[in-house]
Design a protein around this motif. Sequence first.
Motif, mmCIF file in Angstrom:
data_model
loop_
_atom_site.group_PDB
_atom_site.id
_atom_site.type_symbol
_atom_site.label_atom_id
_atom_site.label_comp_id
_atom_site.label_asym_id
_atom_site.label_seq_id
_atom_site.Cartn_x
_atom_site.Cartn_y
_atom_site.Cartn_z
ATOM 1 N N LEU A 246 0.828 -1.202 0.000
ATOM 2 C CA LEU A 246 0.000 0.000 0.000
ATOM 3 C C LEU A 246 0.864 1.255 0.000
ATOM 4 C CD1 LEU A 246 -2.781 -1.030 2.555
ATOM 5 C CD2 LEU A 246 -2.914 -1.030 0.056
ATOM 6 N N GLY A 247 2.005 1.189 0.715
ATOM 7 C CA GLY A 247 2.924 2.319 0.695
ATOM 8 C C GLY A 247 3.509 2.559 -0.683
ATOM 9 N N LEU A 248 3.739 1.467 -1.446
ATOM 10 C CA LEU A 248 4.251 1.616 -2.804
ATOM 11 C C LEU A 248 3.233 2.308 -3.702
ATOM 12 C CD1 LEU A 248 6.338 1.016 -5.024
ATOM 13 C CD2 LEU A 248 5.291 -1.241 -5.294
ATOM 14 N N ILE A 249 1.965 1.920 -3.562
ATOM 15 C CA ILE A 249 0.915 2.570 -4.352
ATOM 16 C C ILE A 249 0.862 4.062 -4.029
ATOM 17 C CG2 ILE A 249 -1.567 2.675 -4.758
ATOM 18 C CD1 ILE A 249 -1.686 -0.315 -4.285
ATOM 19 N N TYR A 250 0.920 4.373 -2.739
ATOM 20 C CA TYR A 250 0.891 5.780 -2.345
ATOM 21 C C TYR A 250 2.121 6.519 -2.864
ATOM 22 C CZ TYR A 250 1.156 9.918 0.586
ATOM 23 O OH TYR A 250 1.274 11.213 1.026
ATOM 24 N N SER A 251 3.287 5.853 -2.863
ATOM 25 C CA SER A 251 4.508 6.482 -3.373
ATOM 26 C C SER A 251 4.368 6.822 -4.855
ATOM 27 C CB SER A 251 5.711 5.558 -3.164
ATOM 28 O OG SER A 251 5.927 5.317 -1.785
ATOM 29 N N LEU A 252 3.717 5.946 -5.610
ATOM 30 C CA LEU A 252 3.489 6.230 -7.026
ATOM 31 C C LEU A 252 2.581 7.449 -7.200
ATOM 32 C CD1 LEU A 252 3.011 2.589 -8.400
ATOM 33 C CD2 LEU A 252 5.051 4.035 -8.570
ATOM 34 N N VAL A 253 1.564 7.560 -6.343
ATOM 35 C CA VAL A 253 0.683 8.724 -6.396
ATOM 36 C C VAL A 253 1.462 10.000 -6.073
ATOM 37 C CG1 VAL A 253 -1.346 9.820 -5.361
ATOM 38 C CG2 VAL A 253 -1.366 7.365 -5.865
ATOM 39 N N VAL A 254 2.347 9.913 -5.050
ATOM 40 C CA VAL A 254 3.150 11.073 -4.674
ATOM 41 C C VAL A 254 4.099 11.458 -5.796
ATOM 42 C CG1 VAL A 254 4.926 11.897 -3.080
ATOM 43 C CG2 VAL A 254 2.964 10.634 -2.207
ATOM 44 N N MET A 255 4.715 10.466 -6.453
ATOM 45 C CA MET A 255 5.628 10.756 -7.556
ATOM 46 C C MET A 255 4.886 11.417 -8.713
ATOM 47 S SD MET A 255 7.954 7.277 -7.501
ATOM 48 C CE MET A 255 8.903 7.790 -8.949
ATOM 49 N N ARG A 256 3.669 10.967 -8.965
ATOM 50 C CA ARG A 256 2.878 11.594 -10.024
ATOM 51 C C ARG A 256 2.554 13.039 -9.672
ATOM 52 N NH1 ARG A 256 -3.048 9.475 -12.190
ATOM 53 N NH2 ARG A 256 -3.339 11.072 -13.795
ATOM 54 N N ALA A 257 2.173 13.264 -8.404
ATOM 55 C CA ALA A 257 1.881 14.633 -7.964
ATOM 56 C C ALA A 257 3.137 15.493 -8.012
ATOM 57 C CB ALA A 257 1.293 14.612 -6.554
ATOM 58 N N TRP A 258 4.266 14.919 -7.652
ATOM 59 C CA TRP A 258 5.541 15.642 -7.695
ATOM 60 C C TRP A 258 5.859 16.061 -9.123
ATOM 61 C CZ3 TRP A 258 10.953 13.243 -6.250
ATOM 62 C CH2 TRP A 258 11.894 14.287 -6.174
ATOM 63 N N ASN A 259 5.665 15.136 -10.065
ATOM 64 C CA ASN A 259 5.919 15.437 -11.472
ATOM 65 C C ASN A 259 5.006 16.553 -11.964
ATOM 66 O OD1 ASN A 259 7.035 15.164 -14.051
ATOM 67 N ND2 ASN A 259 5.559 13.593 -14.642
ATOM 68 N N ALA A 260 3.721 16.486 -11.585
ATOM 69 C CA ALA A 260 2.781 17.530 -11.996
ATOM 70 C C ALA A 260 3.155 18.868 -11.370
ATOM 71 C CB ALA A 260 1.365 17.128 -11.594
ATOM 72 N N ASP A 261 3.611 18.842 -10.121
ATOM 73 C CA ASP A 261 4.016 20.071 -9.446
ATOM 74 C C ASP A 261 5.216 20.704 -10.131
ATOM 75 O OD1 ASP A 261 3.729 22.015 -7.458
ATOM 76 O OD2 ASP A 261 5.223 21.054 -6.191
ATOM 77 N N GLU A 262 6.188 19.877 -10.517
ATOM 78 C CA GLU A 262 7.364 20.397 -11.202
ATOM 79 C C GLU A 262 7.008 20.961 -12.580
ATOM 80 O OE1 GLU A 262 10.470 20.774 -10.010
ATOM 81 O OE2 GLU A 262 9.571 20.164 -8.107
ATOM 82 N N ARG A 263 6.086 20.299 -13.289
ATOM 83 C CA ARG A 263 5.663 20.825 -14.589
ATOM 84 C C ARG A 263 4.966 22.172 -14.431
ATOM 85 N NH1 ARG A 263 3.884 15.466 -15.683
ATOM 86 N NH2 ARG A 263 1.730 16.173 -15.387
ATOM 87 N N ARG A 264 4.139 22.290 -13.371
ATOM 88 C CA ARG A 264 3.456 23.569 -13.131
ATOM 89 C C ARG A 264 4.464 24.665 -12.838
ATOM 90 N NH1 ARG A 264 2.469 26.225 -8.753
ATOM 91 N NH2 ARG A 264 3.150 24.482 -7.451
ATOM 92 N N LYS A 265 5.467 24.367 -12.007
ATOM 93 C CA LYS A 265 6.489 25.367 -11.695
ATOM 94 C C LYS A 265 7.297 25.739 -12.942
ATOM 95 C CE LYS A 265 6.981 23.878 -6.890
ATOM 96 N NZ LYS A 265 7.868 23.211 -5.901
ATOM 97 N N ALA A 266 7.546 24.740 -13.807
ATOM 98 C CA ALA A 266 8.282 25.031 -15.034
ATOM 99 C C ALA A 266 7.479 25.956 -15.947
ATOM 100 C CB ALA A 266 8.615 23.727 -15.758
#
Length: 318
Positions: A246-266
């Motif tokens: 379950l932690g791995l699934i959540y980590s994937l969600v966090v990584m996706r959110a991190w990627n979206a956050d970085e794209r927004r900042k870019a």
Amino acid sequence: MSSLVTSWRWDTSTVLVTALLALVYAGCWVKARRNGAELPVRRAVTFGAAGLGVWLLTGISLIGVYSDTLFWVRALQILLLLYLVPFALAAGAPMTVLREALPPRARERLDAALSGPVARFLTYPAVPSLLILALPWVLLMSPWLKGVLQHGGIDAFTRILVVVIGFLYFYSRLQVDPTPKHVNQGFSLLITIGESIADGILGIVLWLGPLVGGGYYESLGRTWGPDLHTDQTIGAGILWLLGDFLGLIYSLVVMRAWNADERRKARELDAELDAEEMRAKTGKVGARRGFAVEEDAAPAATGLWWENDPQLRERFRR
């Protein structure tokens, strides 16, 4: 295997709480849509099916029936209520749904509460992380577990408390709803890795340590199923392996959110650079035509290199 179909019970606290939350969420959802709010249907499905649906099953299905008889079933119940159920509830954006359903004045009061000192303290990254880390240890390794197993009132209160602490954690980390403080998703990913390690340590302690439950399971005199040590070993494996999954699934969600956050900042940085380039071009054209164009004053150099970088300056300002 037939117990999966035949083992059911009535659990008043779970039925009442999930039914009440379902009615409130559905009512706010309908009213918010009438007010013109754009709410994805998948949020409602996640909140209702994966959140309230699983919560209900942990109380009335085989999990609830055998939670007082087999340790591994109790461990599965705690894991679902602490991670899967609150994750789905937080992903359903309940605070956003509630906010969009309120009239303007009530919405202002809700915004004030969500940005107040209590909310800032409870959503500070260290607070929900420490709560969700300490809860399984305190619950399973103290007399609290025996009280849960022997008294229905303590059991009902504990299961609701587990969901509340889990929701506080995922509400502050997923940030689907408005939160008092924005948490960098990269930092959130590091916290998740540390929590997975702590869950593994708890699993090892239960696997190699003495029996828990204060002699409660021995007093049952159960003659079927796994013996007491095997039962606890299975529970330790559930907390460890299923918890990490379950932690791995959540980590994937966090990584996706991190990627979206970085794209927004870019995109924000690109827009800022484009605006500066446009102002520079306008200044050159104005100079050629014989008039001066006043440009925005550049930020004064402080000697710190990151304060002169547009993207890093914005991050540190937040």
